[in-house]
Design a protein around this motif. Structure first.
Motif, PDB file in Angstrom:
ATOM      1  N   THR A 195       0.844  -1.190   0.119  1.00 40.20           N
ATOM      2  CA  THR A 195      -0.054  -0.008   0.007  1.00 40.20           C
ATOM      3  C   THR A 195       0.819   1.252  -0.196  1.00 40.20           C
ATOM      4  OG1 THR A 195      -0.124  -0.006   2.392  1.00 40.20           O
ATOM      5  CG2 THR A 195      -1.985  -1.029   1.324  1.00 40.20           C
ATOM      6  N   THR A 196       0.303   2.282  -0.666  1.00 42.34           N
ATOM      7  CA  THR A 196       1.125   3.523  -0.662  1.00 42.34           C
ATOM      8  C   THR A 196       0.749   4.413   0.514  1.00 42.34           C
ATOM      9  OG1 THR A 196       0.553   3.341  -2.986  1.00 42.34           O
ATOM     10  CG2 THR A 196       1.812   5.202  -2.235  1.00 42.34           C
ATOM     11  N   ALA A 197       1.625   4.954   1.177  1.00 42.81           N
ATOM     12  CA  ALA A 197       1.180   5.685   2.292  1.00 42.81           C
ATOM     13  C   ALA A 197       0.557   7.119   2.003  1.00 42.81           C
ATOM     14  CB  ALA A 197       2.610   6.286   2.984  1.00 42.81           C
ATOM     15  N   ALA A 198      -0.298   7.528   2.778  1.00 44.02           N
ATOM     16  CA  ALA A 198      -1.043   8.565   2.657  1.00 44.02           C
ATOM     17  C   ALA A 198      -0.064   9.863   2.350  1.00 44.02           C
ATOM     18  CB  ALA A 198      -1.869   9.008   3.701  1.00 44.02           C
ATOM     19  N   ALA A 199      -0.545  10.782   1.508  1.00 45.04           N
ATOM     20  CA  ALA A 199       0.354  11.853   1.469  1.00 45.04           C
ATOM     21  C   ALA A 199      -0.362  13.163   2.104  1.00 45.04           C
ATOM     22  CB  ALA A 199       0.475  12.439  -0.201  1.00 45.04           C
ATOM     23  N   LEU A 200       0.573  14.060   2.424  1.00 49.37           N
ATOM     24  CA  LEU A 200      -0.107  15.276   3.059  1.00 49.37           C
ATOM     25  C   LEU A 200      -0.361  16.363   2.068  1.00 49.37           C
ATOM     26  CD1 LEU A 200       2.142  16.019   6.022  1.00 49.37           C
ATOM     27  CD2 LEU A 200      -0.127  14.876   6.196  1.00 49.37           C
ATOM     28  N   GLU A 201      -1.500  16.496   2.246  1.00 48.02           N
ATOM     29  CA  GLU A 201      -2.108  17.556   1.089  1.00 48.02           C
ATOM     30  C   GLU A 201      -2.438  18.667   2.075  1.00 48.02           C
ATOM     31  OE1 GLU A 201      -3.859  16.936  -2.221  1.00 48.02           O
ATOM     32  OE2 GLU A 201      -2.235  14.870  -2.430  1.00 48.02           O
ATOM     33  N   ARG A 202      -2.222  19.717   1.239  1.00 48.86           N
ATOM     34  CA  ARG A 202      -2.586  21.142   1.839  1.00 48.86           C
ATOM     35  C   ARG A 202      -3.816  21.747   1.023  1.00 48.86           C
ATOM     36  NH1 ARG A 202       2.769  20.846   2.220  1.00 48.86           N
ATOM     37  NH2 ARG A 202       3.465  21.322   4.483  1.00 48.86           N
ATOM     38  N   PHE A 203      -4.729  22.754   1.959  1.00 49.05           N
ATOM     39  CA  PHE A 203      -5.649  23.450   1.156  1.00 49.05           C
ATOM     40  C   PHE A 203      -5.664  24.759   2.095  1.00 49.05           C
ATOM     41  CE2 PHE A 203      -7.733  20.932   4.563  1.00 49.05           C
ATOM     42  CZ  PHE A 203      -8.640  21.842   5.125  1.00 49.05           C
ATOM     43  N   THR A 204      -6.268  25.838   1.340  1.00 55.42           N
ATOM     44  CA  THR A 204      -6.256  27.209   1.904  1.00 55.42           C
ATOM     45  C   THR A 204      -7.313  27.521   2.424  1.00 55.42           C
ATOM     46  OG1 THR A 204      -6.759  28.280  -0.076  1.00 55.42           O
ATOM     47  CG2 THR A 204      -4.332  28.059   0.371  1.00 55.42           C
ATOM     48  N   VAL A 205      -7.652  28.242   3.466  1.00 56.24           N
ATOM     49  CA  VAL A 205      -8.928  28.652   3.987  1.00 56.24           C
ATOM     50  C   VAL A 205      -8.745  30.180   4.178  1.00 56.24           C
ATOM     51  CG1 VAL A 205     -10.269  28.683   5.918  1.00 56.24           C
ATOM     52  CG2 VAL A 205      -9.233  26.590   5.220  1.00 56.24           C
ATOM     53  N   ASN A 206      -9.552  31.153   3.582  1.00 56.05           N
ATOM     54  CA  ASN A 206      -9.619  32.472   3.773  1.00 56.05           C
ATOM     55  C   ASN A 206     -11.029  33.002   4.313  1.00 56.05           C
ATOM     56  OD1 ASN A 206      -8.307  31.454   0.809  1.00 56.05           O
ATOM     57  ND2 ASN A 206      -6.826  32.782   2.026  1.00 56.05           N
ATOM     58  N   PHE A 207     -10.829  33.806   4.997  1.00 56.24           N
ATOM     59  CA  PHE A 207     -12.113  34.545   5.517  1.00 56.24           C
ATOM     60  C   PHE A 207     -11.879  35.888   6.045  1.00 56.24           C
ATOM     61  CE2 PHE A 207     -10.723  31.886   8.618  1.00 56.24           C
ATOM     62  CZ  PHE A 207     -10.531  32.580   9.854  1.00 56.24           C
ATOM     63  N   THR A 208     -12.805  36.598   6.213  1.00 62.61           N
ATOM     64  CA  THR A 208     -12.703  38.237   6.593  1.00 62.61           C
ATOM     65  C   THR A 208     -13.445  38.275   7.928  1.00 62.61           C
ATOM     66  OG1 THR A 208     -12.326  38.757   4.597  1.00 62.61           O
ATOM     67  CG2 THR A 208     -12.969  40.527   6.293  1.00 62.61           C
ATOM     68  N   ILE A 209     -12.643  38.731   9.103  1.00 65.31           N
ATOM     69  CA  ILE A 209     -13.204  39.029  10.351  1.00 65.31           C
ATOM     70  C   ILE A 209     -13.641  40.318  10.510  1.00 65.31           C
ATOM     71  CG2 ILE A 209     -12.574  39.064  12.804  1.00 65.31           C
ATOM     72  CD1 ILE A 209     -10.797  36.750  12.386  1.00 65.31           C
ATOM     73  N   THR A 210     -14.777  40.378  10.891  1.00 65.73           N
ATOM     74  CA  THR A 210     -15.393  42.031  10.946  1.00 65.73           C
ATOM     75  C   THR A 210     -15.130  42.784  12.233  1.00 65.73           C
ATOM     76  OG1 THR A 210     -17.575  41.278  11.711  1.00 65.73           O
ATOM     77  CG2 THR A 210     -17.170  41.652   8.978  1.00 65.73           C
ATOM     78  N   ASN A 211     -14.542  42.208  13.172  1.00 64.89           N
ATOM     79  CA  ASN A 211     -14.589  42.788  14.589  1.00 64.89           C
ATOM     80  C   ASN A 211     -13.166  42.784  14.949  1.00 64.89           C
ATOM     81  OD1 ASN A 211     -14.716  40.095  15.097  1.00 64.89           O
ATOM     82  ND2 ASN A 211     -15.845  40.119  16.983  1.00 64.89           N
ATOM     83  N   LEU A 212     -12.289  42.360  14.132  1.00 63.63           N
ATOM     84  CA  LEU A 212     -10.883  42.593  14.361  1.00 63.63           C
ATOM     85  C   LEU A 212     -10.119  43.624  13.637  1.00 63.63           C
ATOM     86  CD1 LEU A 212      -8.208  41.358  15.691  1.00 63.63           C
ATOM     87  CD2 LEU A 212      -7.914  39.569  13.827  1.00 63.63           C
ATOM     88  N   PRO A 213     -10.118  44.796  14.148  1.00 65.39           N
ATOM     89  CA  PRO A 213      -9.442  45.995  13.313  1.00 65.39           C
ATOM     90  C   PRO A 213      -8.090  45.598  12.986  1.00 65.39           C
ATOM     91  CG  PRO A 213     -10.452  46.573  15.558  1.00 65.39           C
ATOM     92  CD  PRO A 213     -10.502  45.210  15.577  1.00 65.39           C
ATOM     93  N   TYR A 214      -7.821  45.920  11.802  1.00 64.07           N
ATOM     94  CA  TYR A 214      -6.432  45.735  11.081  1.00 64.07           C
ATOM     95  C   TYR A 214      -5.355  46.570  11.664  1.00 64.07           C
ATOM     96  CZ  TYR A 214      -2.698  44.745   7.978  1.00 64.07           C
ATOM     97  OH  TYR A 214      -1.499  44.354   7.607  1.00 64.07           O
ATOM     98  N   THR A 215      -4.412  46.103  12.306  1.00 66.02           N
ATOM     99  CA  THR A 215      -3.106  47.013  12.545  1.00 66.02           C
ATOM    100  C   THR A 215      -1.825  46.636  12.024  1.00 66.02           C
ATOM    101  OG1 THR A 215      -2.782  45.810  14.619  1.00 66.02           O
ATOM    102  CG2 THR A 215      -4.454  47.478  14.733  1.00 66.02           C
ATOM    103  N   SER A 216      -1.086  47.580  11.889  1.00 65.53           N
ATOM    104  CA  SER A 216       0.342  47.086  11.077  1.00 65.53           C
ATOM    105  C   SER A 216       0.936  45.913  11.999  1.00 65.53           C
ATOM    106  CB  SER A 216       1.275  48.227  11.069  1.00 65.53           C
ATOM    107  OG  SER A 216       1.362  48.906  12.379  1.00 65.53           O
ATOM    108  N   ASP A 217       0.750  45.863  13.238  1.00 71.84           N
ATOM    109  CA  ASP A 217       1.254  44.766  14.198  1.00 71.84           C
ATOM    110  C   ASP A 217       0.853  43.562  13.382  1.00 71.84           C
ATOM    111  OD1 ASP A 217       2.118  46.693  15.791  1.00 71.84           O
ATOM    112  OD2 ASP A 217       0.860  45.873  17.484  1.00 71.84           O
ATOM    113  N   LEU A 218      -0.304  43.382  12.893  1.00 73.66           N
ATOM    114  CA  LEU A 218      -0.735  41.994  12.267  1.00 73.66           C
ATOM    115  C   LEU A 218      -0.012  41.864  10.790  1.00 73.66           C
ATOM    116  CD1 LEU A 218      -4.724  42.190  12.984  1.00 73.66           C
ATOM    117  CD2 LEU A 218      -2.824  40.643  13.816  1.00 73.66           C
TER     118      LEU A 218
END
Length: 125
Positions: A1-24
């Motif tokens: 049997t072939t070993a499972a491979a690690l697959e990546r996927f992206t998750v993107n979303f916007t938070i409306t109650n976290l003000p953006y600051t340059s620290d981020l």
């Protein structure tokens, strides 16, 4: 049997109650690190309860950007998540996963203490 491979996927979303600051913008800042830890934990918890749960390995928040347009009161989150995929397994069901995440975030409105922009969720896209 072939070993499972690690697959990546992206998750993107916007938070409306976290003000953006340059620290981020700065991966070395305390604010970035603290927010990243919370975000990783919330995403991990969310996806462990999804259909990929048994194969899910974890998420790493990679960036915070200011929201669409120039809304400084919103913060866009980019994360890369990993799961192990058997060679015979179907490709990631982006649509199914999107609906599960939607259901677990009250229709893409809430993730932990954060309010989400309901049209902002993208999974692998």
């Amino acid at each position: 049997t072939t070993a499972a491979a690690l697959e990546r996927f992206t998750v993107n979303f916007t938070i409306t109650n976290l003000p953006y600051t340059s620290d981020l913008e700065n991966p070395d800042s305390a604010k970035f690190n603290a927010t990243q830890r919370v975000m990783n934990t919330l995403l991990d918890r969310l996806l462990k309860e999804s259909s990929i749960g048994p194969d899910f390995q974890g998420c790493q928040t990679t960036a915070f950007r200011y929201g669409p347009g120039s809304h400084r009161d919103e913060t866009r989150v980019d994360a890369v998540c990993t799961y192990s995929k058997e060679p015979s397994a179907e490709p990631l069901d982006r649509v199914g996963l999107y609906h599960q995440v939607s259901n677990k975030t009250r229709g893409i409105t809430q993730l932990g203490p954060y309010s989400l922009h309901k049209d902002s969720l993208y999974i692998n896209g």
